[in-house]
Design a protein around this motif. Sequence first.
Motif, PDB file in Angstrom:
ATOM      1  N   UNK A 176      31.538  27.597   3.145  1.00  7.78           N
ATOM      2  CA  UNK A 176      31.352  27.036   4.477  1.00  7.78           C
ATOM      3  C   UNK A 176      31.468  25.524   4.544  1.00  7.78           C
ATOM      4  N   UNK A 177      31.494  24.846   3.396  1.00 11.48           N
ATOM      5  CA  UNK A 177      31.621  23.395   3.397  1.00 11.48           C
ATOM      6  C   UNK A 177      30.399  22.676   3.952  1.00 11.48           C
ATOM      7  N   UNK A 178      29.244  23.326   3.884  1.00 13.18           N
ATOM      8  CA  UNK A 178      28.001  22.721   4.368  1.00 13.18           C
ATOM      9  C   UNK A 178      27.293  22.031   3.209  1.00 13.18           C
ATOM     10  N   UNK A 179      26.310  21.190   3.528  1.00  8.25           N
ATOM     11  CA  UNK A 179      25.550  20.564   2.457  1.00  8.25           C
ATOM     12  C   UNK A 179      24.504  21.545   1.917  1.00  8.25           C
ATOM     13  N   UNK A 180      23.889  21.181   0.795  1.00  9.77           N
ATOM     14  CA  UNK A 180      22.947  22.069   0.115  1.00  9.77           C
ATOM     15  C   UNK A 180      21.738  22.396   0.980  1.00  9.77           C
ATOM     16  N   UNK A 181      21.242  21.434   1.761  1.00 12.20           N
ATOM     17  CA  UNK A 181      20.078  21.699   2.619  1.00 12.20           C
ATOM     18  C   UNK A 181      20.404  22.743   3.689  1.00 12.20           C
ATOM     19  N   UNK A 182      21.575  22.652   4.276  1.00 16.21           N
ATOM     20  CA  UNK A 182      21.983  23.629   5.288  1.00 16.21           C
ATOM     21  C   UNK A 182      22.162  25.010   4.667  1.00 16.21           C
ATOM     22  N   UNK A 183      22.708  25.055   3.461  1.00 15.28           N
ATOM     23  CA  UNK A 183      22.883  26.335   2.783  1.00 15.28           C
ATOM     24  C   UNK A 183      21.542  26.948   2.398  1.00 15.28           C
ATOM     25  N   UNK A 184      20.584  26.124   1.972  1.00 12.53           N
ATOM     26  CA  UNK A 184      19.247  26.640   1.651  1.00 12.53           C
ATOM     27  C   UNK A 184      18.582  27.178   2.916  1.00 12.53           C
ATOM     28  N   UNK A 185      18.745  26.485   4.033  1.00  9.70           N
ATOM     29  CA  UNK A 185      18.183  26.966   5.297  1.00  9.70           C
ATOM     30  C   UNK A 185      18.801  28.317   5.672  1.00  9.70           C
ATOM     31  N   UNK A 186      20.087  28.474   5.440  1.00  6.59           N
ATOM     32  CA  UNK A 186      20.747  29.741   5.734  1.00  6.59           C
ATOM     33  C   UNK A 186      20.214  30.853   4.837  1.00  6.59           C
ATOM     34  N   UNK A 187      20.054  30.591   3.536  1.00  5.71           N
ATOM     35  CA  UNK A 187      19.481  31.595   2.627  1.00  5.71           C
ATOM     36  C   UNK A 187      18.061  31.975   3.053  1.00  5.71           C
ATOM     37  N   UNK A 188      17.253  30.976   3.420  1.00 11.61           N
ATOM     38  CA  UNK A 188      15.893  31.251   3.902  1.00 11.61           C
ATOM     39  C   UNK A 188      15.922  32.107   5.170  1.00 11.61           C
ATOM     40  N   UNK A 189      16.836  31.776   6.064  1.00  9.53           N
ATOM     41  CA  UNK A 189      16.975  32.540   7.310  1.00  9.53           C
ATOM     42  C   UNK A 189      17.322  33.994   7.016  1.00  9.53           C
ATOM     43  N   UNK A 190      18.309  34.205   6.146  1.00 12.82           N
ATOM     44  CA  UNK A 190      18.694  35.575   5.791  1.00 12.82           C
ATOM     45  C   UNK A 190      17.536  36.325   5.136  1.00 12.82           C
ATOM     46  N   UNK A 191      16.780  35.656   4.281  1.00 11.07           N
ATOM     47  CA  UNK A 191      15.640  36.298   3.614  1.00 11.07           C
ATOM     48  C   UNK A 191      14.596  36.738   4.633  1.00 11.07           C
ATOM     49  N   UNK A 192      14.300  35.886   5.598  1.00  9.40           N
ATOM     50  CA  UNK A 192      13.335  36.259   6.641  1.00  9.40           C
ATOM     51  C   UNK A 192      13.859  37.424   7.476  1.00  9.40           C
ATOM     52  N   UNK A 193      15.128  37.357   7.871  1.00 10.03           N
ATOM     53  CA  UNK A 193      15.711  38.430   8.695  1.00 10.03           C
ATOM     54  C   UNK A 193      15.711  39.768   7.972  1.00 10.03           C
ATOM     55  N   UNK A 194      15.963  39.749   6.660  1.00  9.10           N
ATOM     56  CA  UNK A 194      16.025  40.986   5.896  1.00  9.10           C
ATOM     57  C   UNK A 194      14.640  41.439   5.441  1.00  9.10           C
ATOM     58  N   UNK A 195      13.684  40.515   5.412  1.00  9.68           N
ATOM     59  CA  UNK A 195      12.316  40.860   5.015  1.00  9.68           C
ATOM     60  C   UNK A 195      12.099  40.846   3.511  1.00  9.68           C
ATOM     61  N   UNK A 196      12.764  39.937   2.834  1.00  9.25           N
ATOM     62  CA  UNK A 196      12.598  39.809   1.387  1.00  9.25           C
ATOM     63  C   UNK A 196      12.506  38.334   1.043  1.00  9.25           C
ATOM     64  N   UNK A 197      12.380  38.024  -0.242  1.00 14.11           N
ATOM     65  CA  UNK A 197      12.297  36.607  -0.601  1.00 14.11           C
ATOM     66  C   UNK A 197      13.677  36.030  -0.877  1.00 14.11           C
ATOM     67  N   UNK A 198      13.742  34.725  -0.855  1.00 12.54           N
ATOM     68  CA  UNK A 198      15.013  34.013  -0.962  1.00 12.54           C
ATOM     69  C   UNK A 198      15.686  34.249  -2.316  1.00 12.54           C
ATOM     70  N   UNK A 199      14.911  34.473  -3.372  1.00 14.13           N
ATOM     71  CA  UNK A 199      15.513  34.711  -4.676  1.00 14.13           C
ATOM     72  C   UNK A 199      16.187  36.075  -4.759  1.00 14.13           C
ATOM     73  N   UNK A 200      15.652  37.057  -4.064  1.00 16.02           N
ATOM     74  CA  UNK A 200      16.302  38.371  -4.000  1.00 16.02           C
ATOM     75  C   UNK A 200      17.640  38.258  -3.271  1.00 16.02           C
ATOM     76  N   UNK A 201      17.659  37.497  -2.188  1.00 14.89           N
ATOM     77  CA  UNK A 201      18.904  37.273  -1.450  1.00 14.89           C
ATOM     78  C   UNK A 201      19.908  36.536  -2.339  1.00 14.89           C
ATOM     79  N   UNK A 202      19.465  35.474  -3.006  1.00 14.80           N
ATOM     80  CA  UNK A 202      20.359  34.689  -3.869  1.00 14.80           C
ATOM     81  C   UNK A 202      20.893  35.543  -5.016  1.00 14.80           C
ATOM     82  N   UNK A 203      20.026  36.307  -5.654  1.00 12.88           N
ATOM     83  CA  UNK A 203      20.415  37.158  -6.771  1.00 12.88           C
ATOM     84  C   UNK A 203      21.453  38.194  -6.332  1.00 12.88           C
ATOM     85  N   UNK A 204      21.221  38.826  -5.202  1.00 11.16           N
ATOM     86  CA  UNK A 204      22.144  39.838  -4.699  1.00 11.16           C
ATOM     87  C   UNK A 204      23.470  39.206  -4.290  1.00 11.16           C
ATOM     88  N   UNK A 205      23.417  38.034  -3.654  1.00 12.68           N
ATOM     89  CA  UNK A 205      24.642  37.346  -3.257  1.00 12.68           C
ATOM     90  C   UNK A 205      25.509  37.026  -4.476  1.00 12.68           C
TER      91      UNK A 205
END
Length: 105
Positions: free
Chosen positions: A41-70
């Motif tokens: 996406x060409x975004x900075x690291x802070x924006x990408x971390x916010x997106x990972x956090x957002x996805x984790x909240x939406x899916x109902x899991x923690x950010x490391x599970x989202x990162x690991x699966x991605x």
Amino acid sequence: MAHARSSSHLTLGPLSRPAPTRTEPPGGVLDQALGVLIGLFGMDADACRALLDHWARRYGTDVYEVADTLVLTVCQGRPGSDLTLARWLEQQLRHTPEAANRDAW
């Protein structure tokens, strides 16, 4: 585990609290996931971390599970423990660029 409903548009509001977290597993999977999103996406690291956090909240899991699966399942094609999350992330990746309001992250 709560699963978000499928949506073709992603709308992010202000982040009031970070997604639930656990201790980061070895191997820096969070950094690898950030690198994937920066590259896509060409975004900075802070924006990408916010997106990972957002996805984790939406899916109902923690950010490391989202990162690991991605990283391991979506990008590397290794079988993961939660294939439903992998398919959900693939859906998010398909729709994020067209619907993203990067200023909200």
